[in-house]
Scaffold this motif. Structure first.
Motif, PDB file in Angstrom:
ATOM      1  N   ALA A 159       0.744  -1.099  -0.156  1.00 13.09           N
ATOM      2  CA  ALA A 159      -0.076  -0.079  -0.099  1.00 13.09           C
ATOM      3  C   ALA A 159       0.776   0.995  -0.002  1.00 13.09           C
ATOM      4  O   ALA A 159       0.523   1.985   0.465  1.00 13.09           O
ATOM      5  CB  ALA A 159      -0.275   0.383   1.915  1.00 13.09           C
ATOM      6  N   GLY A 160       1.933   1.081  -0.519  1.00 11.34           N
ATOM      7  CA  GLY A 160       3.248   2.365  -0.920  1.00 11.34           C
ATOM      8  C   GLY A 160       3.067   2.647  -1.656  1.00 11.34           C
ATOM      9  O   GLY A 160       1.248   3.132  -2.654  1.00 11.34           O
ATOM     10  N   GLY A 161       3.666   3.907  -2.197  1.00 12.77           N
ATOM     11  CA  GLY A 161       3.501   4.999  -3.383  1.00 12.77           C
ATOM     12  C   GLY A 161       3.416   4.116  -4.722  1.00 12.77           C
ATOM     13  O   GLY A 161       2.446   4.249  -5.529  1.00 12.77           O
ATOM     14  N   ALA A 162       4.201   3.158  -5.400  1.00 13.16           N
ATOM     15  CA  ALA A 162       3.689   1.739  -6.606  1.00 13.16           C
ATOM     16  C   ALA A 162       2.084   1.722  -6.020  1.00 13.16           C
ATOM     17  O   ALA A 162       1.199   1.824  -7.720  1.00 13.16           O
ATOM     18  CB  ALA A 162       4.882   1.102  -6.389  1.00 13.16           C
ATOM     19  N   SER A 163       1.312   1.003  -5.391  1.00  6.77           N
ATOM     20  CA  SER A 163       0.801   0.384  -4.911  1.00  6.77           C
ATOM     21  C   SER A 163      -0.093   1.624  -5.482  1.00  6.77           C
ATOM     22  O   SER A 163      -1.390   1.021  -6.209  1.00  6.77           O
ATOM     23  CB  SER A 163       0.262   0.158  -3.473  1.00  6.77           C
ATOM     24  N   ARG A 164      -0.460   2.610  -5.048  1.00  9.63           N
ATOM     25  CA  ARG A 164      -1.261   4.238  -5.479  1.00  9.63           C
ATOM     26  C   ARG A 164      -1.330   4.056  -7.075  1.00  9.63           C
ATOM     27  O   ARG A 164      -2.763   3.986  -6.988  1.00  9.63           O
ATOM     28  CB  ARG A 164      -0.865   4.851  -4.453  1.00  9.63           C
ATOM     29  N   GLU A 190      -5.291  -0.701   7.681  1.00 12.84           N
ATOM     30  CA  GLU A 190      -5.693   0.924   7.521  1.00 12.84           C
ATOM     31  C   GLU A 190      -5.070   0.973   6.518  1.00 12.84           C
ATOM     32  O   GLU A 190      -5.868   2.393   5.696  1.00 12.84           O
ATOM     33  CB  GLU A 190      -5.081   0.896   8.953  1.00 12.84           C
ATOM     34  N   LYS A 191      -3.983   1.266   6.000  1.00 10.30           N
ATOM     35  CA  LYS A 191      -3.539   1.911   5.491  1.00 10.30           C
ATOM     36  C   LYS A 191      -3.372   1.571   3.943  1.00 10.30           C
ATOM     37  O   LYS A 191      -4.062   2.571   2.793  1.00 10.30           O
ATOM     38  CB  LYS A 191      -1.492   1.664   4.836  1.00 10.30           C
ATOM     39  N   ALA A 192      -4.334   0.324   3.646  1.00 12.38           N
ATOM     40  CA  ALA A 192      -4.761   0.302   2.453  1.00 12.38           C
ATOM     41  C   ALA A 192      -6.087   0.625   2.426  1.00 12.38           C
ATOM     42  O   ALA A 192      -5.812   0.806   0.963  1.00 12.38           O
ATOM     43  CB  ALA A 192      -4.531  -1.702   2.775  1.00 12.38           C
ATOM     44  N   ALA A 193      -6.476   0.408   2.942  1.00 13.50           N
ATOM     45  CA  ALA A 193      -8.118   0.882   3.091  1.00 13.50           C
ATOM     46  C   ALA A 193      -7.681   2.882   2.618  1.00 13.50           C
ATOM     47  O   ALA A 193      -9.448   3.609   2.253  1.00 13.50           O
ATOM     48  CB  ALA A 193      -8.791   1.235   4.950  1.00 13.50           C
ATOM     49  N   THR A 194      -7.215   3.239   2.720  1.00 13.74           N
ATOM     50  CA  THR A 194      -6.409   5.041   3.151  1.00 13.74           C
ATOM     51  C   THR A 194      -6.700   4.933   1.210  1.00 13.74           C
ATOM     52  O   THR A 194      -7.725   5.995   0.900  1.00 13.74           O
ATOM     53  CB  THR A 194      -5.340   5.030   3.456  1.00 13.74           C
ATOM     54  N   ILE A 195      -6.184   4.100   0.653  1.00  7.38           N
ATOM     55  CA  ILE A 195      -6.429   4.025  -1.183  1.00  7.38           C
ATOM     56  C   ILE A 195      -7.834   3.534  -1.766  1.00  7.38           C
ATOM     57  O   ILE A 195      -7.877   4.500  -2.621  1.00  7.38           O
ATOM     58  CB  ILE A 195      -4.886   2.835  -1.208  1.00  7.38           C
ATOM     59  N   ILE A 196      -8.067   2.750  -0.977  1.00 12.04           N
ATOM     60  CA  ILE A 196      -9.454   1.863  -1.422  1.00 12.04           C
ATOM     61  C   ILE A 196     -10.093   3.510  -1.050  1.00 12.04           C
ATOM     62  O   ILE A 196     -11.905   4.618  -2.514  1.00 12.04           O
ATOM     63  CB  ILE A 196      -9.893   0.556  -0.829  1.00 12.04           C
ATOM     64  N   ALA A 240     -10.091  -3.736   1.849  1.00 14.05           N
ATOM     65  CA  ALA A 240      -8.409  -3.769   1.927  1.00 14.05           C
ATOM     66  C   ALA A 240      -8.637  -5.569   2.634  1.00 14.05           C
ATOM     67  O   ALA A 240      -9.296  -5.612   3.677  1.00 14.05           O
ATOM     68  CB  ALA A 240      -8.372  -2.868   2.225  1.00 14.05           C
ATOM     69  N   ILE A 241      -7.742  -6.105   2.529  1.00 15.67           N
ATOM     70  CA  ILE A 241      -7.559  -6.721   3.577  1.00 15.67           C
ATOM     71  C   ILE A 241      -5.723  -7.424   3.395  1.00 15.67           C
ATOM     72  O   ILE A 241      -4.828  -7.372   3.522  1.00 15.67           O
ATOM     73  CB  ILE A 241      -7.804  -8.161   2.288  1.00 15.67           C
ATOM     74  N   SER A 242      -5.960  -8.312   5.036  1.00 19.38           N
ATOM     75  CA  SER A 242      -4.773  -8.223   5.253  1.00 19.38           C
ATOM     76  C   SER A 242      -4.055  -9.414   4.299  1.00 19.38           C
ATOM     77  O   SER A 242      -3.950 -10.300   3.538  1.00 19.38           O
ATOM     78  CB  SER A 242      -4.356  -9.158   7.167  1.00 19.38           C
ATOM     79  N   PHE A 243      -2.212  -9.816   4.985  1.00 21.83           N
ATOM     80  CA  PHE A 243      -1.093 -10.418   3.983  1.00 21.83           C
ATOM     81  C   PHE A 243      -1.534 -11.921   4.891  1.00 21.83           C
ATOM     82  O   PHE A 243      -2.512 -12.850   3.095  1.00 21.83           O
ATOM     83  CB  PHE A 243      -0.184 -10.301   4.378  1.00 21.83           C
ATOM     84  N   SER A 244      -2.303 -11.930   4.900  1.00 22.61           N
ATOM     85  CA  SER A 244      -3.196 -13.357   5.716  1.00 22.61           C
ATOM     86  C   SER A 244      -4.299 -13.653   4.951  1.00 22.61           C
ATOM     87  O   SER A 244      -4.307 -15.212   4.708  1.00 22.61           O
ATOM     88  CB  SER A 244      -3.373 -13.970   7.050  1.00 22.61           C
ATOM     89  N   GLU A 245      -5.076 -12.903   5.177  1.00 12.99           N
ATOM     90  CA  GLU A 245      -6.301 -12.918   4.164  1.00 12.99           C
ATOM     91  C   GLU A 245      -6.036 -13.465   2.832  1.00 12.99           C
ATOM     92  O   GLU A 245      -6.817 -13.745   2.306  1.00 12.99           O
ATOM     93  CB  GLU A 245      -7.287 -12.035   4.328  1.00 12.99           C
ATOM     94  N   ALA A 246      -4.869 -12.508   2.459  1.00 13.91           N
ATOM     95  CA  ALA A 246      -5.137 -12.977   1.042  1.00 13.91           C
ATOM     96  C   ALA A 246      -4.448 -14.577   0.534  1.00 13.91           C
ATOM     97  O   ALA A 246      -4.345 -14.805  -0.243  1.00 13.91           O
ATOM     98  CB  ALA A 246      -4.018 -11.712   0.634  1.00 13.91           C
ATOM     99  N   GLU A 247      -3.322 -14.507   1.540  1.00 16.10           N
ATOM    100  CA  GLU A 247      -2.950 -16.380   1.262  1.00 16.10           C
ATOM    101  C   GLU A 247      -4.284 -16.945   1.255  1.00 16.10           C
ATOM    102  O   GLU A 247      -4.402 -17.758   0.628  1.00 16.10           O
ATOM    103  CB  GLU A 247      -1.959 -16.539   2.089  1.00 16.10           C
ATOM    104  N   ALA A 248      -5.102 -16.314   2.181  1.00 23.42           N
ATOM    105  CA  ALA A 248      -6.677 -17.451   2.942  1.00 23.42           C
ATOM    106  C   ALA A 248      -7.125 -17.660   0.876  1.00 23.42           C
ATOM    107  O   ALA A 248      -8.133 -19.007   1.270  1.00 23.42           O
ATOM    108  CB  ALA A 248      -7.054 -17.304   3.862  1.00 23.42           C
ATOM    109  N   THR A 249      -7.417 -16.852   0.541  1.00 25.33           N
ATOM    110  CA  THR A 249      -8.439 -16.149  -0.400  1.00 25.33           C
ATOM    111  C   THR A 249      -7.313 -16.264  -1.521  1.00 25.33           C
ATOM    112  O   THR A 249      -8.463 -15.981  -2.690  1.00 25.33           O
ATOM    113  CB  THR A 249      -9.389 -15.026  -0.154  1.00 25.33           C
ATOM    114  N   LEU A 250      -6.908 -16.780  -1.627  1.00 28.84           N
ATOM    115  CA  LEU A 250      -5.749 -16.835  -3.280  1.00 28.84           C
ATOM    116  C   LEU A 250      -6.506 -16.940  -4.251  1.00 28.84           C
ATOM    117  O   LEU A 250      -6.143 -16.391  -5.580  1.00 28.84           O
ATOM    118  CB  LEU A 250      -4.696 -17.199  -2.896  1.00 28.84           C
ATOM    119  N   ASP A 251      -7.356 -17.835  -4.705  1.00 24.50           N
ATOM    120  CA  ASP A 251      -7.911 -18.989  -5.738  1.00 24.50           C
ATOM    121  C   ASP A 251      -8.457 -17.778  -5.913  1.00 24.50           C
ATOM    122  O   ASP A 251      -9.796 -18.365  -7.181  1.00 24.50           O
ATOM    123  CB  ASP A 251      -8.395 -20.046  -4.709  1.00 24.50           C
ATOM    124  N   GLN A 252      -9.234 -16.724  -5.659  1.00 29.25           N
ATOM    125  CA  GLN A 252     -10.282 -16.100  -5.657  1.00 29.25           C
ATOM    126  C   GLN A 252      -9.954 -15.276  -7.152  1.00 29.25           C
ATOM    127  O   GLN A 252     -10.507 -14.222  -7.800  1.00 29.25           O
ATOM    128  CB  GLN A 252     -10.772 -15.950  -4.728  1.00 29.25           C
TER     129      GLN A 252
END
Length: 276
Positions: free
Chosen positions: A127-132, A154-160, A171-183
């Protein structure tokens, strides 16, 4: 034609190599210099550059936001992103643009145009400058869903929250991303994890990677990052980070000169150089 790059530090920069090849393409002579500006004296050094006779310049870490108060005009897209990586100088007027996200999208679309359909789901790591910049550029495309995953949600949510409320964002955490990666149809790493010298690090693991998904990493040193290596081991399509760098540079060069240069031969030369 005289161009330069500001940032700190700059010892690793490949921009002079890339822009030298663009100048060769159009048959013009010019220079591209590195100006490593010390943070403590940044303001004074920028004011001095205001009096210089350059045609334009690029900005890299850590000054993509700091440069904005010194600009006379800021492109609306750059203003929405909140960062500038390219400045055009004309008749003493400094106009700021951001070519990072658009350059990234061009590079991805060249290889995987099928991703740019309404049903696609993109996962952006970081959620840094490159992401934005990348998220704003994706938002301008037809993709229906963009999820930003970050260690600090919260930082990801700011971009959203800064995006128009017209698409499926979360906006989700890294652990949530791993758990839902197949989406997800595309996973894009915008963090510095995996960059030299910390080459064994990565934001998430790809155990639940969807078949047919594309894994992209904007880190280009090393050429094959830990994330890309894991994706390749699973037979996934991959997208390397050096292409974004070339495409964003080509867009900057066009803003400065008016010439629409061909990024593909420059990408090939850059890839050869990276693999040496």
């Amino acid at each position: 034609m005289r161009f330069f790059l500001i940032g700190y530090p700059l010892g690793h920069s490949m921009s002079p190599f890339l822009h030298g090849l663009f100048l060769d393409q159009i048959g013009q002579r010019g220079t591209y210099e590195l100006k490593e500006l010390i943070p403590e004296t940044f303001n004074d050094q920028i004011r001095a550059l205001k009096q210089s006779g350059y045609s334009g310049f690029n900005i890299t870490i850590p000054y993509k936001v700091d440069i904005m108060p010194f600009l006379d005009v800021i492109d609306p897209q750059a203003k929405a992103i909140g960062a500038v990586n390219t400045v055009v100088i004309k008749d003493g007027c400094w106009t700021g643009y951001n070519t990072d996200g658009a350059g990234y999208v061009q590079s991805l679309k060249y290889h995987y145009p099928q991703l740019f359909r309404p049903s696609s789901r993109f996962l952006v790591l970081g959620a840094g400058g490159a992401s934005r910049g990348i998220v704003h550029a994706l938002n301008n495309e037809t993709c229906a869903a963009i999820t930003i995953s970050n260690r600090t949600v919260e930082k990801a949510a700011t971009i959203i929250n800064a995006l128009p409320p017209k698409k499926d964002y979360q906006a989700i955490s890294f652990s949530e991303a791993e758990a839902t990666l197949d989406q997800y149809d595309a996973i894009i790493n915008t963090t510095s994890l995996g960059m030299e010298p910390n080459v064994d690090t990565q934001a998430i693991h790809l155990n639940r990677l969807k078949q047919g998904a594309v894994v992209s990493d904007i880190v280009y040193k090393p050429f094959v990052t830990a994330l890309i290596r894991e994706a390749m081991s699973k037979g996934a399509d991959v997208h390397h980070g050096h292409e974004m760098l070339v495409y964003q540079a080509a867009l900057a060069f066009e803003l400065w000169t008016g010439y629409n240069v061909d990024a593909r031969p420059v990408i090939e030369a850059f890839e050869t150089k990276l693999k040496l």
